[in-house]
Structures are given as C-alpha cells and as structure tokens.
Design a protein around this motif. Structure first.
Motif, PDB file in Angstrom:
ATOM      1  N   HIS A  19     -10.410 -29.216  17.912  1.00  0.00           N
ATOM      2  CA  HIS A  19     -12.163 -30.391  17.532  1.00  0.00           C
ATOM      3  C   HIS A  19     -11.014 -31.457  17.225  1.00  0.00           C
ATOM      4  O   HIS A  19     -10.455 -32.096  16.153  1.00  0.00           O
ATOM      5  CB  HIS A  19     -12.279 -29.404  16.596  1.00  0.00           C
ATOM      6  N   LEU A  20     -12.280 -32.188  17.232  1.00  0.00           N
ATOM      7  CA  LEU A  20     -11.763 -34.114  17.052  1.00  0.00           C
ATOM      8  C   LEU A  20     -11.854 -34.512  15.744  1.00  0.00           C
ATOM      9  O   LEU A  20     -12.884 -34.586  14.592  1.00  0.00           O
ATOM     10  CB  LEU A  20     -12.618 -34.674  17.804  1.00  0.00           C
ATOM     11  N   LEU A  21     -11.415 -34.840  14.914  1.00  0.00           N
ATOM     12  CA  LEU A  21     -10.645 -35.253  13.317  1.00  0.00           C
ATOM     13  C   LEU A  21     -11.020 -36.433  12.977  1.00  0.00           C
ATOM     14  O   LEU A  21     -11.806 -37.474  11.951  1.00  0.00           O
ATOM     15  CB  LEU A  21      -9.759 -34.989  12.450  1.00  0.00           C
ATOM     16  N   TRP A  22     -10.443 -37.432  13.974  1.00  0.00           N
ATOM     17  CA  TRP A  22     -10.339 -38.755  14.296  1.00  0.00           C
ATOM     18  C   TRP A  22      -9.741 -39.051  15.660  1.00  0.00           C
ATOM     19  O   TRP A  22      -9.586 -39.170  16.493  1.00  0.00           O
ATOM     20  CB  TRP A  22      -9.445 -38.878  13.217  1.00  0.00           C
ATOM     21  N   LEU A  23     -10.749 -40.971  15.750  1.00  0.00           N
ATOM     22  CA  LEU A  23     -11.180 -41.312  17.146  1.00  0.00           C
ATOM     23  C   LEU A  23     -10.955 -42.605  16.745  1.00  0.00           C
ATOM     24  O   LEU A  23     -12.033 -43.457  15.890  1.00  0.00           O
ATOM     25  CB  LEU A  23     -12.093 -41.189  18.097  1.00  0.00           C
ATOM     26  N   GLN A  24     -10.055 -43.532  16.592  1.00  0.00           N
ATOM     27  CA  GLN A  24      -9.968 -45.097  16.976  1.00  0.00           C
ATOM     28  C   GLN A  24      -9.261 -45.948  18.095  1.00  0.00           C
ATOM     29  O   GLN A  24      -8.237 -45.733  18.965  1.00  0.00           O
ATOM     30  CB  GLN A  24      -8.384 -45.065  15.720  1.00  0.00           C
ATOM     31  N   ARG A  25     -10.397 -46.449  18.448  1.00  0.00           N
ATOM     32  CA  ARG A  25     -10.284 -47.390  19.664  1.00  0.00           C
ATOM     33  C   ARG A  25      -9.677 -49.102  19.055  1.00  0.00           C
ATOM     34  O   ARG A  25     -10.318 -49.487  18.177  1.00  0.00           O
ATOM     35  CB  ARG A  25     -11.330 -47.724  20.619  1.00  0.00           C
ATOM     36  N   LEU A  26      -8.392 -49.221  19.581  1.00  0.00           N
ATOM     37  CA  LEU A  26      -8.343 -50.286  19.175  1.00  0.00           C
ATOM     38  C   LEU A  26      -8.439 -52.366  19.857  1.00  0.00           C
ATOM     39  O   LEU A  26      -9.091 -51.153  21.531  1.00  0.00           O
ATOM     40  CB  LEU A  26      -6.355 -50.497  19.214  1.00  0.00           C
ATOM     41  N   ASP A  27      -9.039 -53.073  19.524  1.00  0.00           N
ATOM     42  CA  ASP A  27      -9.465 -54.330  20.611  1.00  0.00           C
ATOM     43  C   ASP A  27      -8.398 -54.127  22.171  1.00  0.00           C
ATOM     44  O   ASP A  27      -7.353 -54.056  21.787  1.00  0.00           O
ATOM     45  CB  ASP A  27      -9.094 -55.194  19.885  1.00  0.00           C
ATOM     46  N   ILE A  49      -6.419 -44.394  19.712  1.00  0.00           N
ATOM     47  CA  ILE A  49      -5.820 -43.040  18.534  1.00  0.00           C
ATOM     48  C   ILE A  49      -6.700 -41.751  18.256  1.00  0.00           C
ATOM     49  O   ILE A  49      -8.297 -41.678  17.938  1.00  0.00           O
ATOM     50  CB  ILE A  49      -5.595 -43.218  17.821  1.00  0.00           C
ATOM     51  N   ALA A  50      -6.807 -40.415  19.186  1.00  0.00           N
ATOM     52  CA  ALA A  50      -7.612 -39.320  19.040  1.00  0.00           C
ATOM     53  C   ALA A  50      -6.390 -38.087  17.373  1.00  0.00           C
ATOM     54  O   ALA A  50      -5.292 -38.010  18.334  1.00  0.00           O
ATOM     55  CB  ALA A  50      -8.306 -38.580  19.831  1.00  0.00           C
ATOM     56  N   ILE A  51      -6.949 -37.860  16.876  1.00  0.00           N
ATOM     57  CA  ILE A  51      -6.724 -36.509  15.929  1.00  0.00           C
ATOM     58  C   ILE A  51      -7.353 -35.513  15.944  1.00  0.00           C
ATOM     59  O   ILE A  51      -8.144 -35.322  15.859  1.00  0.00           O
ATOM     60  CB  ILE A  51      -5.731 -36.827  14.858  1.00  0.00           C
ATOM     61  N   VAL A  52      -6.517 -34.294  16.359  1.00  0.00           N
ATOM     62  CA  VAL A  52      -7.754 -33.036  16.278  1.00  0.00           C
ATOM     63  C   VAL A  52      -6.767 -31.792  15.482  1.00  0.00           C
ATOM     64  O   VAL A  52      -6.001 -32.021  15.123  1.00  0.00           O
ATOM     65  CB  VAL A  52      -7.724 -32.672  17.788  1.00  0.00           C
ATOM     66  N   ASP A  53      -7.947 -30.838  15.442  1.00  0.00           N
ATOM     67  CA  ASP A  53      -6.985 -30.024  13.922  1.00  0.00           C
ATOM     68  C   ASP A  53      -6.191 -29.111  15.492  1.00  0.00           C
ATOM     69  O   ASP A  53      -6.441 -28.881  16.820  1.00  0.00           O
ATOM     70  CB  ASP A  53      -8.131 -28.841  13.071  1.00  0.00           C
ATOM     71  N   ALA A  54      -5.689 -27.445  15.093  1.00  0.00           N
ATOM     72  CA  ALA A  54      -5.468 -27.169  16.023  1.00  0.00           C
ATOM     73  C   ALA A  54      -6.050 -26.097  16.654  1.00  0.00           C
ATOM     74  O   ALA A  54      -5.684 -25.539  17.522  1.00  0.00           O
ATOM     75  CB  ALA A  54      -4.701 -25.221  15.000  1.00  0.00           C
ATOM     76  N   GLY A  55      -7.484 -26.133  16.649  1.00  0.00           N
ATOM     77  CA  GLY A  55      -8.448 -26.089  17.745  1.00  0.00           C
ATOM     78  C   GLY A  55      -9.322 -26.344  18.768  1.00  0.00           C
ATOM     79  O   GLY A  55      -9.819 -25.866  19.687  1.00  0.00           O
TER      80      GLY A  55
END
Length: 135
Positions: free
Chosen positions: A40-48, A32-38
């Motif tokens: 730019h990466l704000l969150w990266l979560q890798r599940l097992d 799961i990746a979450i970015v801002d309007a530009g």
C-alpha cells in the motif's frame, strides 16, 4: 502470536529524504515510492524533470518488492532468463530493477521503488533511502 515491526511516518520521511538527497546529488530526476508490507502506497515523490510514466512505474516496483520480500530485479532476471510464464504472476506489475524491500529483523516491512533513470541507478537510490533508517 508473532509480532513484527512496521513503518511509521517518521521512518517513511527518513527514507524519502535519503533517497531524494542521493538522487539530487547525482542529478537524477526520479519518482520515489514507498509502500508498506502489503504494497500500500505511503509516499510518492516526483522530482522535477522526470517522465510522467515514472509515477506509475515506481509504485509498481515498490509493490512487487514488498509483496515478494525481495528485490524486483529478481523477477526481471527470472523473465530475462527465459521463464516467460512468470509474466502471469498475479499482483506483480513492476518486475523491473529498482524495487528494494525494507527488511527489519528478518521481516519485510515495506519497500522502496524508484523510476526515472537506469534501473541499476534506480536501485541505488532506493537503497540509499533505506540506509537512511540506520538499520
């Protein structure tokens, strides 16, 4: 001067929790990746259990959705419908379903990109995360 809403860390955590909960409920290993309007990466979560390549694909999908202010699926469909020249668009690498923009009052404030299962399922997870904002 116009003003527009922006994502804060609390928003990002809500989105991530909503997406994670939906993915785990379906036993779908994803990134799961979450970015801002530009983009730019704000969150990266890798599940097992997810393939390592998904850690590159999810942010690319999110970036594409944020910069284009539309689902990344739109670009995939454009290319699949024969407009191959669209592959040359600068800055867009994740032109696959699974990137969903976060729209607030008509403004794109960021996007969620998911990778790891079928593309339509990736998109469902992204939308579940966005829904956790309660917009």
């Amino acid at each position: 001067m116009q003003t527009k809403p922006v994502l804060c860390l609390e928003d990002v955590k809500k989105i991530a929790a909503g997406a994670e909960s939906f993915a785990l409920a379906h036993h779908w290993p994803v990134v799961i990746a979450i970015v801002d309007a530009g983009g730019h990466l704000l969150w990266l979560q890798r599940l097992d259990g997810v393939a390592p390549i998904s850690a590159h694909i999810a942010p690319a999908k999110a970036n594409t959705a944020a910069l284009g202010c539309r689902e990344s699926k739109t670009y995939e469909e454009t290319i699949n419908n024969g407009r191959y020249s669209f592959l040359s668009v600068p800055m867009l690498e994740g032109m696959l379903e699974g990137g969903v923009p976060i729209m607030v009052d008509g403004h794109c404030v960021g996007a969620v990109g998911v990778s790891g299962v079928k593309s339509a399922e990736d998109a469902q997870i992204a939308k579940a995360g966005i829904a956790a904002l309660g917009l």
